[in-house]
Design a protein around this motif. Structure first.
Motif, PDB file in Angstrom:
ATOM      1  N   LYS A   2      54.053 172.350  62.702  1.00 18.04           N
ATOM      2  CA  LYS A   2      55.256 171.508  62.668  1.00 18.04           C
ATOM      3  C   LYS A   2      56.431 172.465  62.552  1.00 18.04           C
ATOM      4  O   LYS A   2      56.700 172.985  61.472  1.00 18.04           O
ATOM      5  N   TYR A   3      57.100 172.750  63.664  1.00 18.78           N
ATOM      6  CA  TYR A   3      58.243 173.653  63.591  1.00 18.78           C
ATOM      7  C   TYR A   3      59.443 172.953  64.185  1.00 18.78           C
ATOM      8  O   TYR A   3      59.407 172.493  65.318  1.00 18.78           O
ATOM      9  N   MET A   4      60.520 172.891  63.420  1.00 19.89           N
ATOM     10  CA  MET A   4      61.640 172.047  63.814  1.00 19.89           C
ATOM     11  C   MET A   4      62.387 172.548  65.046  1.00 19.89           C
ATOM     12  O   MET A   4      62.876 171.778  65.822  1.00 19.89           O
ATOM     13  N   LEU A  32      65.057 187.428  69.842  1.00 16.20           N
ATOM     14  CA  LEU A  32      65.754 187.850  68.607  1.00 16.20           C
ATOM     15  C   LEU A  32      65.764 186.804  67.484  1.00 16.20           C
ATOM     16  O   LEU A  32      66.174 187.109  66.379  1.00 16.20           O
ATOM     17  N   PHE A  33      65.349 185.565  67.789  1.00 14.10           N
ATOM     18  CA  PHE A  33      65.268 184.530  66.735  1.00 14.10           C
ATOM     19  C   PHE A  33      63.934 183.802  66.976  1.00 14.10           C
ATOM     20  O   PHE A  33      63.912 182.668  67.428  1.00 14.10           O
ATOM     21  N   SER A  34      62.825 184.437  66.655  1.00  6.60           N
ATOM     22  CA  SER A  34      61.558 183.998  67.254  1.00  6.60           C
ATOM     23  C   SER A  34      60.943 182.754  66.626  1.00  6.60           C
ATOM     24  O   SER A  34      60.127 182.091  67.254  1.00  6.60           O
ATOM     25  N   SER A  36      58.872 179.899  65.521  1.00  7.60           N
ATOM     26  CA  SER A  36      57.440 179.601  65.641  1.00  7.60           C
ATOM     27  C   SER A  36      56.719 180.579  66.561  1.00  7.60           C
ATOM     28  O   SER A  36      55.497 180.580  66.627  1.00  7.60           O
ATOM     29  N   GLY A  37      57.476 181.366  67.315  1.00  9.60           N
ATOM     30  CA  GLY A  37      56.869 182.331  68.239  1.00  9.60           C
ATOM     31  C   GLY A  37      56.543 181.735  69.599  1.00  9.60           C
ATOM     32  O   GLY A  37      55.998 182.428  70.476  1.00  9.60           O
ATOM     33  N   ALA A  38      56.904 180.462  69.840  1.00  9.15           N
ATOM     34  CA  ALA A  38      56.502 179.781  71.087  1.00  9.15           C
ATOM     35  C   ALA A  38      56.962 180.545  72.335  1.00  9.15           C
ATOM     36  O   ALA A  38      56.200 180.698  73.298  1.00  9.15           O
ATOM     37  N   LEU A  56      64.279 186.727  60.682  1.00  7.86           N
ATOM     38  CA  LEU A  56      64.528 187.073  59.275  1.00  7.86           C
ATOM     39  C   LEU A  56      63.322 186.755  58.403  1.00  7.86           C
ATOM     40  O   LEU A  56      63.199 187.286  57.320  1.00  7.86           O
ATOM     41  N   GLN A  57      62.470 185.839  58.890  1.00  5.08           N
ATOM     42  CA  GLN A  57      61.400 185.339  58.023  1.00  5.08           C
ATOM     43  C   GLN A  57      60.059 186.003  58.335  1.00  5.08           C
ATOM     44  O   GLN A  57      59.666 186.136  59.498  1.00  5.08           O
ATOM     45  N   LEU A  58      59.346 186.324  57.264  1.00  2.00           N
ATOM     46  CA  LEU A  58      58.049 186.992  57.415  1.00  2.00           C
ATOM     47  C   LEU A  58      57.014 186.099  58.100  1.00  2.00           C
ATOM     48  O   LEU A  58      56.228 186.553  58.923  1.00  2.00           O
ATOM     49  N   PRO A 248      70.217 179.887  65.149  1.00  3.54           N
ATOM     50  CA  PRO A 248      70.292 178.679  64.326  1.00  3.54           C
ATOM     51  C   PRO A 248      71.500 177.818  64.689  1.00  3.54           C
ATOM     52  O   PRO A 248      72.545 178.334  65.079  1.00  3.54           O
ATOM     53  N   TYR A 249      71.325 176.516  64.536  1.00  5.91           N
ATOM     54  CA  TYR A 249      72.439 175.589  64.776  1.00  5.91           C
ATOM     55  C   TYR A 249      72.688 174.729  63.537  1.00  5.91           C
ATOM     56  O   TYR A 249      73.482 173.811  63.552  1.00  5.91           O
ATOM     57  N   SER A 250      71.972 175.060  62.467  1.00  2.74           N
ATOM     58  CA  SER A 250      72.086 174.249  61.259  1.00  2.74           C
ATOM     59  C   SER A 250      72.917 174.963  60.199  1.00  2.74           C
ATOM     60  O   SER A 250      72.855 176.188  60.069  1.00  2.74           O
TER      61      SER A 250
HETATM   62  C1  LIG Z   1      66.397 177.790  66.266  1.00  2.00           C
HETATM   63  S1  LIG Z   1      65.254 178.778  65.395  1.00  2.00           S
HETATM   64  C2  LIG Z   1      64.365 179.603  66.644  1.00  2.00           C
HETATM   65  C3  LIG Z   1      63.216 178.774  67.194  1.00  2.00           C
HETATM   66  C4  LIG Z   1      62.305 179.520  68.139  1.00  2.00           C
HETATM   67  N1  LIG Z   1      62.964 179.895  69.372  1.00  2.00           N
HETATM   68  C5  LIG Z   1      61.057 178.705  68.456  1.00  2.00           C
HETATM   69  O1  LIG Z   1      60.786 178.389  69.622  1.00  2.00           O
HETATM   70  O2  LIG Z   1      60.334 178.339  67.519  1.00  2.00           O
HETATM   71  C6  LIG Z   1      66.240 180.039  64.697  1.00  2.00           C
HETATM   72  C7  LIG Z   1      65.466 181.131  63.962  1.00  2.00           C
HETATM   73  O3  LIG Z   1      66.392 182.202  63.692  1.00  2.00           O
HETATM   74  C8  LIG Z   1      66.024 182.817  62.470  1.00  2.00           C
HETATM   75  N2  LIG Z   1      67.223 183.560  62.014  1.00  2.00           N
HETATM   76  C9  LIG Z   1      68.326 183.104  61.409  1.00  2.00           C
HETATM   77  N3  LIG Z   1      69.246 184.077  61.275  1.00  2.00           N
HETATM   78  C10 LIG Z   1      68.722 185.193  61.825  1.00  2.00           C
HETATM   79  C11 LIG Z   1      69.190 186.518  62.006  1.00  2.00           C
HETATM   80  N4  LIG Z   1      70.397 186.912  61.590  1.00  2.00           N
HETATM   81  N5  LIG Z   1      68.362 187.412  62.599  1.00  2.00           N
HETATM   82  C12 LIG Z   1      67.121 187.039  63.015  1.00  2.00           C
HETATM   83  N6  LIG Z   1      66.630 185.793  62.869  1.00  2.00           N
HETATM   84  C13 LIG Z   1      67.414 184.869  62.287  1.00  2.00           C
HETATM   85  C14 LIG Z   1      65.559 181.677  61.597  1.00  2.00           C
HETATM   86  O4  LIG Z   1      64.708 182.146  60.562  1.00  2.00           O
HETATM   87  C15 LIG Z   1      64.850 180.768  62.619  1.00  2.00           C
HETATM   88  O5  LIG Z   1      63.477 181.049  62.648  1.00  2.00           O
END
Ligand SMILES: C[S@@+](CC[C@H](N)C(=O)[O-])C[C@H]1O[C@@H](n2cnc3c(N)ncnc32)[C@H](O)[C@@H]1O
Length: 376
Positions: A2-4, A32-34, A36-38, A56-58, A248-250
């Motif tokens: 479940k990944y938002m 650069l913002f991976s 769920s890794g999809a 940013l998250q492990l 991020p958009y939140s």
């Molecule tokens: C919209 S989500 C990405 C979703 C992803 N593309 C997917 O398909 O699941 C944004 C992600 O950016 C990460 N994030 C936020 N700020 C960041 C930063 N400065 N550098 C790297 N990652 C960041 C968040 O932890 C989050 O996982």
């Protein structure tokens, strides 16, 4: 899982085509913002270029590496061995018998007393994961099993990577929470049935399914994941890199929604508080992209860096105004300073992660921009 914010849906709806056009001309793919890794997995499984996933998250890095770090399938006999070890460990732990009894009563309802008993039992558990989340996000038995699966991971590095990713995915699928782990369902008349539904899930069965599925998948060329800040890592990229940005958009930090998965990924003991059972704020990753007063300068700074490095870039962003103050229009204008921009609008599944500017519900069909950028 479940990944938002997952881009899985959009990969079949415009985004996949854009990547497919550009990836074969690139030396590496950098996500650069991976999350769920999809997207990283999509590229790694289809194109013979290394993929680097950054977040940013492990827990995001754990998910990415389950596929990026391996170039062949894994046989799956180890999965049953791991489960047996975890089960034996659980059975010998304090509170297991009682947790098993409680699990049997979950099946017949009585949500309030089920939660009270589970919380009492877990408060004294030897496992940090049970003390933090048992009786809230997980039943007592589920939390013991998650803790024991975490403690008995295989020692072989490839199996360990897959096992930990499978555990993160299973923990996400079993969590008694709406789509993420910002707050658990309450044991009351409206949310109680959802809580019980989640608590009845068979953690071992789900972990086994996930581990077997991940074992069969692999990257065509070995890649890697990095836990770090996109804006800093962007400084090391170059002209042959295709960079994917799904920022991020939140206005609420992602780390608030995924702290349970982060605890499981790290394996560290946590002290939690509040309704969401959060670890202290200073231990949760903080992103400028989720701060209204900083989000625009964060994306402008990133695009300036990528422009100066000569990278090709693909960006996805909701077309409308998002709660962190960014919008499709603002992101496009920021990109136009450094790149020639091709823009397409596609349908996505926009998750508000607690609310965009207008709508509070968790998941909406939305218009998303897919921007394809060439350096000027
Ligand atoms: C919209 S989500 C990405 C979703 C992803 N593309 C997917 O398909 O699941 C944004 C992600 O950016 C990460 N994030 C936020 N700020 C960041 C930063 N400065 N550098 C790297 N990652 C960041 C968040 O932890 C989050 O996982």
């Amino acid at each position: 899982m479940k990944y938002m914010g997952s881009k899985r849906y959009m990969l079949c709806n415009g985004l996949g085509d854009t990547i497919t056009k550009l990836a074969p001309k690139s030396r590496r793919f950098i996500d650069l913002f991976s999350g769920s890794g999809a997207v990283s997995w999509f590229v790694a499984e289809q194109f013979p270029i290394p993929v680097v996933a950054v977040d940013l998250q492990l827990y995001s890095s754990v998910l990415a590496d389950a596929i990026l770090a391996r170039t062949g399938p894994l046989e799956i006999r180890w999965v049953e061995n791991w489960l047996q070890r975890a089960k034996a460990h659980a059975e010998s732990s304090k509170g297991y018998q009682r947790a098993q009894q409680l699990q049997n009563t979950i099946a017949v309802g009585a949500v309030h007393s089920a939660a009270t008993s589970a919380r009492e039992l877990c408060a004294n558990s030897e496992y940090s994961i049970c003390r933090a989340y048992g009786g809230y996000y997980y039943s007592a038995l589920q939390s013991i099993l998650i803790a024991c699966l975490r403690q008995t991971l295989p020692s072989d590095p490839s199996r360990k990577r897959v096992a930990l990713a499978a555990l993160v995915q299973a923990a996400s699928m079993c969590a008694a929470a709406p789509g993420h782990t910002a707050q658990p369902f309450k044991p009351n008349s409206s949310a109680g049935r959802f809580l019980l539904e989640a608590w009845r899930k068979d953690v071992l069965e789900i972990v086994a399914q996930r581990a077997k599925e991940l074992s069969a998948r692999f990257a065509l060329v070995e890649g890697k994941s990095i836990v770090g800040d996109a804006n800093i890592l962007a400084r090391e990229l170059n002209v042959d890199d295709l960079v994917f940005l799904d920022p991020p958009y939140s206005a609420v930090h992602y780390s608030r929604f995924y702290h349970v998965l982060e605890t499981i990924a790290s394996g560290k003991d946590v002290e939690v508080s509040g309704e969401g059972r959060y670890p202290p704020q200073e231990l949760r990753p903080h992103s400028s992209y989720s701060v209204g007063t900083k989000s625009l300068s964060a994306i402008e700074d990133l695009l300036a860096t990528l422009g100066s490095r000569g990278c090709r870039v693909i960006i996805t962003f909701p077309a409308g105004k998002a709660s962190n103050g960014l919008s499709g229009e603002l992101v496009t204008s920021a990109a136009e300073k450094y790149f020639k921009v091709d823009s397409a609008t596609v349908h996505g599944r926009f998750s508000t992660l607690g609310g965009n500017a207008k709508i509070r519900s968790a998941r909406q069909t939305s218009e998303e921009l897919v921007l394809s950028l060439r350096p000027r």
